[in-house]
Design an enzyme around this catalytic site. Structure first.
Site, PDB file in Angstrom:
ATOM      1  N   GLY A   7     -27.390  39.365 -33.050  1.00  0.00           N
ATOM      2  CA  GLY A   7     -27.905  38.077 -32.625  1.00  0.00           C
ATOM      3  C   GLY A   7     -28.439  38.176 -31.214  1.00  0.00           C
ATOM      4  O   GLY A   7     -28.331  39.219 -30.569  1.00  0.00           O
ATOM      5  N   ALA A   9     -28.895  36.934 -27.098  1.00  0.00           N
ATOM      6  CA  ALA A   9     -27.969  36.787 -25.977  1.00  0.00           C
ATOM      7  C   ALA A   9     -27.262  35.436 -26.055  1.00  0.00           C
ATOM      8  O   ALA A   9     -27.879  34.420 -26.365  1.00  0.00           O
ATOM      9  CB  ALA A   9     -28.727  36.904 -24.663  1.00  0.00           C
ATOM     10  N   ALA A  31     -15.151  48.490 -25.172  1.00  0.00           N
ATOM     11  CA  ALA A  31     -16.118  47.847 -24.287  1.00  0.00           C
ATOM     12  C   ALA A  31     -17.074  48.882 -23.718  1.00  0.00           C
ATOM     13  O   ALA A  31     -16.651  49.851 -23.097  1.00  0.00           O
ATOM     14  CB  ALA A  31     -15.371  47.137 -23.157  1.00  0.00           C
ATOM     15  N   HIS A  48     -12.889  39.500 -20.734  1.00  0.00           N
ATOM     16  CA  HIS A  48     -11.453  39.784 -20.601  1.00  0.00           C
ATOM     17  C   HIS A  48     -10.650  38.492 -20.744  1.00  0.00           C
ATOM     18  O   HIS A  48      -9.630  38.460 -21.443  1.00  0.00           O
ATOM     19  CB  HIS A  48     -11.137  40.440 -19.251  1.00  0.00           C
ATOM     20  N   GLU A  60     -12.343  50.975 -22.296  1.00  0.00           N
ATOM     21  CA  GLU A  60     -13.662  51.054 -21.669  1.00  0.00           C
ATOM     22  C   GLU A  60     -14.271  52.395 -22.065  1.00  0.00           C
ATOM     23  O   GLU A  60     -13.714  53.446 -21.775  1.00  0.00           O
ATOM     24  CB  GLU A  60     -13.547  50.967 -20.144  1.00  0.00           C
ATOM     25  N   GLU A  79     -18.219  46.549 -28.639  1.00  0.00           N
ATOM     26  CA  GLU A  79     -19.035  45.551 -27.940  1.00  0.00           C
ATOM     27  C   GLU A  79     -19.751  46.232 -26.790  1.00  0.00           C
ATOM     28  O   GLU A  79     -19.107  46.580 -25.819  1.00  0.00           O
ATOM     29  CB  GLU A  79     -18.125  44.444 -27.438  1.00  0.00           C
TER      30      GLU A  79
END
Length: 173
Positions: A7, A9, A31, A48, A60, A79
């Site tokens: 999708g 932003a 992440a 977060h 991360e 993500e």
């Protein structure tokens, strides 16, 4: 099982991805956004805060997704592919390379470690604007990556204005 969530932003992709992490078991949030600049840091902090108390282990991982090893099977959210692709394409020394194989290999490696993998990506390139050559190459690479992920995903969902629209497979919401 792999679910691809795409999708624009701020369309609600992240919220949908998190809502798909139901039940007991390990929950990982992979992440990929590098904390460059104040805007990126603020966005990371917002994410977060949204995950706080939801039982996620945050990892991360900016590059080399194929080298990541999770310590338990369960559900993972990646993500987001747009950030991962940019990190793989433009290295810290300024070199540019096609990120597709590294990103796709990384997603496949991650998927093999999960009962359910939810991959979040951005829908870009539909604005009709011409960009510099490096940005055009990035948009084309992300388009190829997204198409390959959609082909291999069990379910593909586009989020438009917070509304999930099933593109492929059953809508799990």
């Amino acid at each position: 099982m792999m679910i691809l969530v795409t999708g624009g932003a701020a369309s609600g992709k992240s919220e949908l991805a998190e809502s798909l992490c139901r039940g007991d078991g390990a929950k990982f949030y992979i992440a990929a956004m590098r904390p460059f600049g104040e805007e990126a840091k603020a966005r990371i902090e917002r994410h977060h805060a949204l995950r706080a108390g939801k039982g996620f282990t945050t990892v991360e991982r900016y590059t080399d997704l194929a080298g990541l090893r999770l310590d338990a099977r369960g559900t993972a959210i990646l993500e987001c592919v747009a950030n991962l692709a940019a990190n793989e394409m433009f290295d810290e020394d300024g070199a540019v390379s096609d990120p597709a194989a590294r990103v796709l290999d990384g997603v496949a490696t991650l998927a093999a470690q999960c009962e359910r993998l939810i991959v979040v990506t951005d829908e870009i390139g539909a604005d009709g604007v011409r960009y510099d050559a490096a940005t055009e190459a990035y948009i084309a690479a992300l388009g190829r990556i997204n198409a390959a992920l959609a082909a291999s995903a069990d379910t593909v969902i586009e989020v438009v204005a917070g509304i999930p629209i099933g593109i492929k497979g059953e809508l799990p919401v």
